[in-house]
Design an enzyme around this catalytic site. Structure first.
Site, PDB file in Angstrom:
ATOM      1  CG  ASP A   9      -1.775   1.331   1.270  1.00 32.20           C
ATOM      2  OD1 ASP A   9      -2.296   1.339   0.075  1.00 32.20           O
ATOM      3  OD2 ASP A   9      -2.022   1.767   2.174  1.00 32.20           O
ATOM      4  CB  SER A  10       0.325   4.953  -0.922  1.00 32.52           C
ATOM      5  OG  SER A  10      -1.086   5.021  -0.002  1.00 32.52           O
ATOM      6  CB  CYS A  72      -3.033   0.633  -2.615  1.00 39.09           C
ATOM      7  SG  CYS A  72      -3.088   2.330  -3.091  1.00 39.09           S
ATOM      8  CD  GLU A 157      -0.119   7.608   5.335  1.00 40.81           C
ATOM      9  OE1 GLU A 157       1.197   7.644   5.798  1.00 40.81           O
ATOM     10  OE2 GLU A 157      -0.396   6.310   5.164  1.00 40.81           O
ATOM     11  CB  CYS A 191      -9.577   4.535   0.080  1.00 41.68           C
ATOM     12  SG  CYS A 191      -7.864   5.075   0.723  1.00 41.68           S
ATOM     13  CG  HIS A 193      -4.958   5.050   4.218  1.00 44.01           C
ATOM     14  ND1 HIS A 193      -4.279   4.586   2.885  1.00 44.01           N
ATOM     15  CD2 HIS A 193      -3.981   5.841   4.909  1.00 44.01           C
ATOM     16  CE1 HIS A 193      -2.969   4.722   3.003  1.00 44.01           C
ATOM     17  NE2 HIS A 193      -2.953   5.403   3.978  1.00 44.01           N
TER      18      HIS A 193
HETATM   19  N1  DGL Z   1      -4.819   2.915   0.516  1.00 46.80           N
HETATM   20  C1  DGL Z   1      -4.826   3.647  -0.844  1.00 46.80           C
HETATM   21  C2  DGL Z   1      -6.108   3.378  -1.311  1.00 46.80           C
HETATM   22  O1  DGL Z   1      -6.473   2.199  -1.101  1.00 46.80           O
HETATM   23  C3  DGL Z   1      -4.710   5.096  -0.174  1.00 46.80           C
HETATM   24  C4  DGL Z   1      -4.343   6.014  -1.498  1.00 46.80           C
HETATM   25  C5  DGL Z   1      -3.424   7.202  -1.088  1.00 46.80           C
HETATM   26  O2  DGL Z   1      -2.264   7.040  -0.857  1.00 46.80           O
HETATM   27  O3  DGL Z   1      -4.118   8.250  -1.439  1.00 46.80           O
HETATM   28  O4  DGL Z   1      -6.353   3.894  -2.396  1.00 46.80           O
END
Ligand code: DGL
Length: 273
Positions: A9-10, A72, A157, A191, A193
């Site tokens: 993931d990011s 992600c 974050e 998402c 997150h």
């Molecule tokens: N968890 C990522 C997703 O599902 C986050 C994306 C991001 O870094 O903006 O899209």
């Protein structure tokens, strides 16, 4: 030799998917990689998300991952297909990279009675239109309304979602999507997150509207996938191991990790290039 499953993931969001996958499939070895130093991905261009995701995939391959899940949505929507079609055949044709969009879109129509589904995602995911296109394939009668929530990933974050300003933005995007389409009875947290905000999200969602996060859907589909791909499955090592990697400072990542593992797991910092 270890052949872990890679989860990418990011940032922190994929931890919500990792948790569900490990609950469903506890015996395998896992390497989680969060590219926190470059998060969020959601506001970045197609080219940049593709380039960053490919770097992460190559890095996880260099650690002998046979199978990688892009936990992600932004990377799944913007980079997965190109990686599967153009890069994988040259890199490791027998290894696999999967995403989180398909497991969600294959099921989501079953949650809705009104046939109106809302997608809450990053700007990148919403602009890609991937949810609209994919849901249409599996559930042609379902009408999809999308809402980008560009403040939500930074709120996670930076761990500031409980503050007044954070709560303002959580309520704002929920109100916007339900005003655009009041018949919505199912909202997808598209998402990874967003499940970290779920308690707050539920405060602003009317009781008749279901809020669906992806973790268990992805875990269920991964289980099916492994049963159907026994050649790949037998290559995976099963020692119940977990390694957590981040491109940011490990101490910072560990603060989030504690929410999931209560100080029992520590991350390490890596550089992807
Ligand atoms: N968890 C990522 C997703 O599902 C986050 C994306 C991001 O870094 O903006 O899209």
């Amino acid at each position: 030799m270890k052949s872990p499953i890679g989860i990418f993931d990011s940032g922190y969001g994929g931890l919500t998917v990792l948790k569900s996958i490990r609950e469903k499939l506890p015996n395998y070895d896992y390497i989680y990689l969060g590219d926190n130093a470059r998060a969020p991905y959601g506001t970045r261009s197609f080219e940049v998300v593709y380039q960053y995701t490919l770097e992460a995939v190559k890095y996880l391959f260099s650690l002998d991952c046979q199978l990688i899940v892009l936990a992600c949505n932004t990377a799944s929507a913007k980079a997965l297909r190109t990686i599967q079609q153009n890069d994988l055949p040259n890199l490791f044709p027998e290894r696999r990279v999967l995403g989180v969009l398909r497991p969600t879109t294959e099921e989501i129509g079953n949650y809705s009675k009104s046939d109106y589904v809302g997608v809450l995602g990053t700007s990148g995911t919403v602009r890609s239109n991937s949810y609209v296109i994919e849901i249409e394939k599996f559930f042609p009668s379902v009408k999809v309304t999308q809402q980008s929530c560009p403040m939500w990933v930074p709120l996670v974050e930076n761990n500031s979602f409980l503050e007044k300003g954070g709560q303002y933005f959580i309520e704002k995007y929920i109100d916007e999507i339900l005003t655009k389409q009041p018949a919505i009875d199912t909202l997808i947290l598209a998402c990874t997150h967003y499940p970290l905000l779920k308690e707050s999200i539920l405060k602003y969602v009317p009781s008749g509207v279901k809020v669906v996060d992806q973790g268990s859907l992805v875990a269920e589909k991964l289980n099916d996938y492994l049963q159907r791909h026994s050649t790949l499955e037998t290559k995976l090592s099963k020692n119940n191991d977990l390694t957590i990697l981040t491109t940011e400072k490990a101490e910072k990542f560990d603060q989030h990790l504690n929410l999931f593992y209560n100080n029992l797991v520590k991350s390490s910092t890596v550089s992807l290039h």
